[in-house]
Design an enzyme around this catalytic site. Structure first.
Site, PDB file in Angstrom:
ATOM      1  N   SER A 122       0.812  -1.216   0.000  1.00  0.00           N
ATOM      2  CA  SER A 122       0.000   0.000   0.000  1.00  0.00           C
ATOM      3  C   SER A 122       0.844   1.263   0.000  1.00  0.00           C
ATOM      4  O   SER A 122       0.308   2.373   0.014  1.00  0.00           O
ATOM      5  CB  SER A 122      -0.907   0.002   1.235  1.00  0.00           C
ATOM      6  OG  SER A 122      -0.146   0.170   2.414  1.00  0.00           O
TER       7      SER A 122
ATOM      8  N   THR B 193      -5.480   7.764   7.357  1.00  0.00           N
ATOM      9  CA  THR B 193      -5.438   6.692   6.368  1.00  0.00           C
ATOM     10  C   THR B 193      -6.883   6.260   6.123  1.00  0.00           C
ATOM     11  O   THR B 193      -7.746   6.502   6.966  1.00  0.00           O
ATOM     12  CB  THR B 193      -4.627   5.473   6.870  1.00  0.00           C
ATOM     13  OG1 THR B 193      -5.239   4.968   8.064  1.00  0.00           O
ATOM     14  CG2 THR B 193      -3.182   5.825   7.162  1.00  0.00           C
ATOM     15  N   GLY B 194      -7.114   5.634   4.998  1.00  0.00           N
ATOM     16  CA  GLY B 194      -8.481   5.232   4.666  1.00  0.00           C
ATOM     17  C   GLY B 194      -8.941   5.933   3.413  1.00  0.00           C
ATOM     18  O   GLY B 194      -8.121   6.528   2.695  1.00  0.00           O
TER      19      GLY B 194
ATOM     20  N   GLY C  58      -9.548   8.212   0.826  1.00  0.00           N
ATOM     21  CA  GLY C  58      -9.125   9.594   0.690  1.00  0.00           C
ATOM     22  C   GLY C  58     -10.215  10.539   0.223  1.00  0.00           C
ATOM     23  O   GLY C  58     -10.269  11.700   0.648  1.00  0.00           O
TER      24      GLY C  58
ATOM     25  N   THR D  90      -1.967   3.087   3.583  1.00  0.00           N
ATOM     26  CA  THR D  90      -1.131   4.285   3.640  1.00  0.00           C
ATOM     27  C   THR D  90      -0.371   4.200   4.943  1.00  0.00           C
ATOM     28  O   THR D  90      -0.801   3.515   5.862  1.00  0.00           O
ATOM     29  CB  THR D  90      -2.053   5.541   3.719  1.00  0.00           C
ATOM     30  OG1 THR D  90      -2.790   5.653   2.518  1.00  0.00           O
ATOM     31  CG2 THR D  90      -1.289   6.836   3.947  1.00  0.00           C
TER      32      THR D  90
ATOM     33  N   ARG E 251      -5.305   9.805 -10.491  1.00  0.00           N
ATOM     34  CA  ARG E 251      -6.108  10.010  -9.267  1.00  0.00           C
ATOM     35  C   ARG E 251      -5.182  10.369  -8.102  1.00  0.00           C
ATOM     36  O   ARG E 251      -4.159   9.725  -7.876  1.00  0.00           O
ATOM     37  CB  ARG E 251      -6.883   8.735  -8.930  1.00  0.00           C
ATOM     38  CG  ARG E 251      -7.718   8.822  -7.631  1.00  0.00           C
ATOM     39  CD  ARG E 251      -6.990   8.229  -6.442  1.00  0.00           C
ATOM     40  NE  ARG E 251      -7.819   8.197  -5.234  1.00  0.00           N
ATOM     41  CZ  ARG E 251      -7.375   7.897  -4.027  1.00  0.00           C
ATOM     42  NH1 ARG E 251      -6.113   7.600  -3.849  1.00  0.00           N
ATOM     43  NH2 ARG E 251      -8.176   7.886  -2.996  1.00  0.00           N
ATOM     44  N   VAL E 252      -5.528  11.390  -7.370  1.00  0.00           N
ATOM     45  CA  VAL E 252      -4.747  11.793  -6.204  1.00  0.00           C
ATOM     46  C   VAL E 252      -5.627  11.616  -4.970  1.00  0.00           C
ATOM     47  O   VAL E 252      -6.774  12.060  -4.960  1.00  0.00           O
ATOM     48  CB  VAL E 252      -4.274  13.258  -6.340  1.00  0.00           C
ATOM     49  CG1 VAL E 252      -3.606  13.731  -5.058  1.00  0.00           C
ATOM     50  CG2 VAL E 252      -3.303  13.394  -7.519  1.00  0.00           C
ATOM     51  N   GLY E 253      -5.093  10.979  -3.962  1.00  0.00           N
ATOM     52  CA  GLY E 253      -5.857  10.779  -2.726  1.00  0.00           C
ATOM     53  C   GLY E 253      -5.640  11.910  -1.744  1.00  0.00           C
ATOM     54  O   GLY E 253      -5.179  12.996  -2.098  1.00  0.00           O
ATOM     55  N   ASP E 254      -5.946  11.634  -0.496  1.00  0.00           N
ATOM     56  CA  ASP E 254      -5.837  12.663   0.543  1.00  0.00           C
ATOM     57  C   ASP E 254      -4.407  12.824   1.073  1.00  0.00           C
ATOM     58  O   ASP E 254      -4.054  13.875   1.608  1.00  0.00           O
ATOM     59  CB  ASP E 254      -6.763  12.323   1.718  1.00  0.00           C
ATOM     60  CG  ASP E 254      -6.495  10.933   2.295  1.00  0.00           C
ATOM     61  OD1 ASP E 254      -6.040  10.048   1.535  1.00  0.00           O
ATOM     62  OD2 ASP E 254      -6.747  10.729   3.491  1.00  0.00           O
TER      63      ASP E 254
ATOM     64  N   THR F 188       1.837   7.012   0.479  1.00  0.00           N
ATOM     65  CA  THR F 188       0.936   5.952   0.026  1.00  0.00           C
ATOM     66  C   THR F 188       1.084   5.650  -1.461  1.00  0.00           C
ATOM     67  O   THR F 188       1.569   6.496  -2.222  1.00  0.00           O
ATOM     68  CB  THR F 188      -0.527   6.395   0.273  1.00  0.00           C
ATOM     69  OG1 THR F 188      -1.409   5.306   0.046  1.00  0.00           O
ATOM     70  CG2 THR F 188      -0.941   7.537  -0.637  1.00  0.00           C
TER      71      THR F 188
HETATM   72  N1  ASP Z   1      -5.830   7.468   2.012  1.00  0.00           N
HETATM   73  C1  ASP Z   1      -5.309   6.727   0.903  1.00  0.00           C
HETATM   74  C2  ASP Z   1      -5.839   7.294  -0.366  1.00  0.00           C
HETATM   75  O1  ASP Z   1      -7.028   7.550  -0.452  1.00  0.00           O
HETATM   76  C3  ASP Z   1      -5.621   5.276   0.941  1.00  0.00           C
HETATM   77  C4  ASP Z   1      -5.651   4.626   2.297  1.00  0.00           C
HETATM   78  O2  ASP Z   1      -5.110   5.131   3.248  1.00  0.00           O
HETATM   79  O3  ASP Z   1      -6.217   3.538   2.465  1.00  0.00           O
HETATM   80  O4  ASP Z   1      -5.087   7.411  -1.300  1.00  0.00           O
END
Ligand code: ASP
Length: 356
Positions: free
Chosen positions: A86, A254-255, A257, A203, A231-234, A221
């Site tokens: 990840s 984490t989680g 985004g 992440t 695609r860009v996450g948080d 991450t």
């Molecule tokens: N937060 C990350 C994202 O959305 C993924 C994750 O932490 O599970 O890119």
């Protein structure tokens, strides 16, 4: 690594989890893990996959090292590890089979930050993020620009796609449809752990405070597996995947985004702590406000279950100026890592909803 979801399972999980009972309003229903306030205390807090990171970062803090260097050295262990699929090297790729990484850093004493998004072929995006902070007046470099910047600073281009990650991607591709030209994946024998090839995310976030009260944080991450390229996450978004205010505290996430970006939740967590909430209260309050917003989001986003509750996982980690800390999650289960100067351990996250 976080649990795996196929798009269908994502919905299914939502339904199952939706049947879970919410203890009270959920607030403060999880275990209270807040540490006592100790002046000058050293603390390192990280996501559940960060137990080696907290150990390493504390080692550096104990030698008087800088907290940002400490947390980056900590997460580098996970970025370099092909078994954590990840983050960094070995991270699962996008839908084209290309590994794209996101990372951010923030340094409390100067209230500066740096980040990179969708960067390819660089194993340690957290180090590049730090250079963006230190060597430019920008906050975020993306894609080609981020790669060029990294190469200019001496980083080496590397293939980040391990065989295991490539096989997982290939299997996902082969099982997308039975009406395309890829033969069904079942005809080839794959390792056991590659059987359920579903959407995965994960992440590492790591935040720390040193003896002088300097706060710093990093989030890094490979984002969602099979994501749409670009695609860009948080994680590289300051205020979402990470936020540090040296007068108050630090928070990271984490989680999923997308849910976090829409609510600037790490910023909210720090703000709530600034209003006097404990780290645990602040994390749960942010989760609660996300759960409220979930109800407004269109059903087609698949972010809400049949009972109107979030169908996704999201976790926050917070540390305040006094050295108090917490981890909290939308649905019970996840753990977080903490080194409190004496002991390095995994602890249960407080939670908003109880998973049945
Ligand atoms: N937060 C990350 C994202 O959305 C993924 C994750 O932490 O599970 O890119």
């Amino acid at each position: 690594m976080s649990p795996r979801f196929s798009r269908r399972d994502f919905l299914k999980t939502g339904v199952t989890v939706g049947a879970a009972t919410l203890s009270g309003r959920g607030l403060f229903s999880g275990t209270v893990q807040t540490a006592p306030a100790v002046s000058g205390a050293l603390r390192v807090v990280s996501s559940g996959n960060g137990i080696r990171a907290t150990e390493k970062a504390m080692e550096i803090l104990n030698k008087g090292g800088d907290p940002l260097d400490a947390v980056i050295a900590g997460v580098n262990i996970v970025e370099d590890d092909p078994n954590d699929m990840s983050v960094g090297y070995g991270g699962l790729p996008n839908e084209d089979g290309v590994v794209e990484l996101d990372a951010s850093v923030m340094y409390g004493p100067t209230h500066t930050s740096g980040a990179v998004a969708s960067i390819q072929n660089i194993k340690n995006p957290s180090k590049v993020a730090k250079l963006v902070m230190e060597r430019t007046m920008h906050c975020l470099l993306v894609s080609e620009g981020a790669l060029k910047f990294a190469l200019a600073h001496g980083f080496k281009k590397e293939n980040l796609l391990t065989d295991k990650a490539r096989e997982a991607w290939l299997r996902w591709k082969e099982t997308l449809s039975d009406r395309d030209n890829w033969l069904p994946a079942q005809i080839r024998k794959l390792p056991e752990d590659l059987q359920p090839v579903m959407m995965t995310h994960g992440t590492i976030n790591c935040i720390a405070i040193d003896a002088q009260g300097r706060l710093a944080g990093v989030t890094t991450t490979s984002g969602l597996s099979w994501k749409i390229p670009g695609r860009v996450g948080d994680s590289p978004i300051i205020g979402a995947g990470l936020y540090v205010d040296n007068a108050v505290g630090a928070a990271g996430s984490t989680g999923l985004g997308e849910a976090n970006i829409r609510t600037c939740a790490s910023f909210q967590v720090v703000n709530f702590m600034g209003q006097g909430m404990s780290p645990e209260q602040a994390c749960l309050k942010a989760l609660e406000s996300i759960a409220e917003k979930t109800k407004l989001w269109p059903r087609a986003l698949n972010l809400v279950n049949a009972e109107g509750r979030p169908s996704f996982g999201l976790n926050f980690y917070a540390l305040n100026k006094k050295g108090e800390f917490a981890g909290a999650t939308m649905w019970s289960g996840p753990k977080y890592a903490v080194h409190d100067g004496r002991k390095n351990e995994l602890r249960e996250c407080a939670f908003l909803y109880k998973t049945k």
